[in-house]
Design an enzyme around this catalytic site. Structure first.
Site, PDB file in Angstrom:
ATOM      1  N   CYS A 266      -7.125  67.837  16.071  1.00 37.67           N
ATOM      2  CA  CYS A 266      -7.189  67.208  14.746  1.00 37.67           C
ATOM      3  C   CYS A 266      -7.564  65.723  14.808  1.00 37.67           C
ATOM      4  O   CYS A 266      -8.481  65.273  14.124  1.00 37.67           O
ATOM      5  CB  CYS A 266      -5.873  67.420  13.986  1.00 37.67           C
ATOM      6  SG  CYS A 266      -4.441  66.539  14.647  1.00 37.67           S
ATOM      7  N   HIS A 314      -0.381  65.630  12.211  1.00 35.72           N
ATOM      8  CA  HIS A 314      -1.659  66.261  11.867  1.00 35.72           C
ATOM      9  C   HIS A 314      -2.459  65.329  10.962  1.00 35.72           C
ATOM     10  O   HIS A 314      -1.893  64.582  10.164  1.00 35.72           O
ATOM     11  CB  HIS A 314      -1.442  67.605  11.162  1.00 35.72           C
ATOM     12  CG  HIS A 314      -2.698  68.411  11.033  1.00 35.72           C
ATOM     13  ND1 HIS A 314      -3.269  69.065  12.101  1.00 35.72           N
ATOM     14  CD2 HIS A 314      -3.517  68.638   9.971  1.00 35.72           C
ATOM     15  CE1 HIS A 314      -4.371  69.679  11.700  1.00 35.72           C
ATOM     16  NE2 HIS A 314      -4.546  69.430  10.409  1.00 35.72           N
ATOM     17  N   HIS A 326     -10.585  69.497   8.449  1.00 33.89           N
ATOM     18  CA  HIS A 326      -9.673  69.254   9.570  1.00 33.89           C
ATOM     19  C   HIS A 326      -9.850  70.330  10.633  1.00 33.89           C
ATOM     20  O   HIS A 326     -10.486  71.361  10.410  1.00 33.89           O
ATOM     21  CB  HIS A 326      -8.208  69.216   9.073  1.00 33.89           C
ATOM     22  CG  HIS A 326      -7.659  70.538   8.650  1.00 33.89           C
ATOM     23  ND1 HIS A 326      -6.344  70.906   8.866  1.00 33.89           N
ATOM     24  CD2 HIS A 326      -8.226  71.615   8.027  1.00 33.89           C
ATOM     25  CE1 HIS A 326      -6.130  72.118   8.387  1.00 33.89           C
ATOM     26  NE2 HIS A 326      -7.244  72.574   7.873  1.00 33.89           N
TER      27      HIS A 326
END
Length: 351
Positions: A266, A314, A326
């Site tokens: 990520c 994240h 993402h």
């Protein structure tokens, strides 16, 4: 389970009978938690398995970001150690040259030395030349003392560099041990998730992953008009370039620790997107959130970084209309998802 096994019909000797009974009771106690009816726990539903896998992926992502941070520090320590060693080698070369020069002067003094200066003057065939030479020797002596001082300083500098290098070696060993721990954590959780997923059908696995249900069929074929719209809404050209890069990478696989160009985790995706736009971002989520100006969720613009979970584990890149691009986890490629699929933690405008 042991609770359902029948005792053997032929048991010879009281000791064996007691042993069999003990094993049977122990199996029953294990199956029932010492208070149950002897029945095995029911198999988890597909929804429970998916929830557990999502949890494992989230825990793996936390460990991945810690791994990324430790790797960044280990790489820095390694570069610093190499620089210290190079600098020490250069100083040692200069020290050896200075020592050779001092050795030549000392040898010359030994060959000419020993006579009292007054006697050398008396015996000299050229007194005026001798006096000129004596003045030169005095000046040379001053230069020699300065050279000795420089050698001593170089020795101190080299020892300081060696001490700093020893500290850096210790730091590097610690960072590498930390890397190993985080790597083992990540791989262990991902392996546990893989085993759980292997018991599900393809249809049952469909709900696994951050935002899996959000337009997964379009992950590898983005709408060019949508990408253009997000770029034009971006606050500046660099944010627009980062969004455009993220759109180009839709469908790329998630690989933990990867920063592109063909696979990403990520924070690796957001770092690569802004690197393509000429902006250097830190490696980890918990550093990236401080790499720009915080913005409230109500003021998000394309190019803003959006962060999730209380531990900031994240990150995605916002593209407008409540959506982001993402890299979710190993079960899903780089994709478009709603910012509502995970607990929102904050947002940062990088440029």
């Amino acid at each position: 389970m042991g609770a359902h096994r029948k005792a053997r019909q032929r048991v010879t000797g009281g000791g064996r009978a007691r042993t069999a009974a003990t094993i049977t009771l122990a199996g029953a106690a294990t199956a029932t938690g010492l208070g149950g009816t002897g029945h095995a726990d029911p198999q988890p539903t597909a929804a429970q398995v998916r929830a557990r896998v999502d949890k494992l992926y989230q825990e793996a992502e936390v460990a991945t970001e810690k791994y990324n941070g430790a790797k960044e520090k280990a790489d820095t320590a390694e570069r610093r150690l190499e620089e210290l060693r190079d600098e020490a080698a250069r100083k040692e070369d200069r020290l050896n040259t200075a020592r050779e020069a001092l050795g030549s002067v000392a040898a010359a003094q030994y060959r000419s030395g020993g006579l009292d200066p007054a006697l050398q003057l008396a015996l000299s065939a050229d007194p005026d030349g001798y006096l000129d030479g004596a003045a030169f020797v005095e000046r040379a002596g001053s230069r020699q003392r300065a050279a000795v001082g420089r050698v001593r300083k170089q020795l101190r500098d080299i020892e300081q560099l060696r001490g700093a290098a020893r500290i850096e070696v210790t730091s590097l060993k610690s960072r590498r041990a930390e890397l190993k721990r985080h790597r083992e954590t990540v791989t262990g959780k991902l392996e546990a998730a893989r085993r759980l997923l292997s018991g599900l059908t393809a249809e049952e696995r469909a709900g696994v992953g951050h935002g899996t249900a959000d337009r997964s069929s379009r992950a590898s074929s983005p709408d060019s008009r949508e990408a253009l719209s997000a770029s034009t809404q971006a606050p500046n050209s660099r944010a627009a370039a980062a969004v455009a890069y993220a759109h180009q990478k839709l469908g790329s696989p998630y690989v933990w620790g990867a920063t592109g160009p063909d696979s990403f985790d990520c924070s690796g995706l957001t770092q690569a997107a802004y690197r393509a736009a000429g902006v250097s971002l830190p490696r980890t989520t918990y550093a990236q959130i401080d790499a720009g100006r915080r913005v409230p969720r109500s003021e998000l613009l394309p190019g803003d970084l959006v962060f999730f979970y209380s531990g900031i584990s994240h990150v995605g890149i916002y593209i407008g209309n409540g959506q982001m691009i993402h890299a979710p986890n190993p079960s899903a490629p780089v994709r478009v998802a709603s910012v509502d699929v995970m607990p929102f933690a904050g947002a940062t405008r990088v440029v």
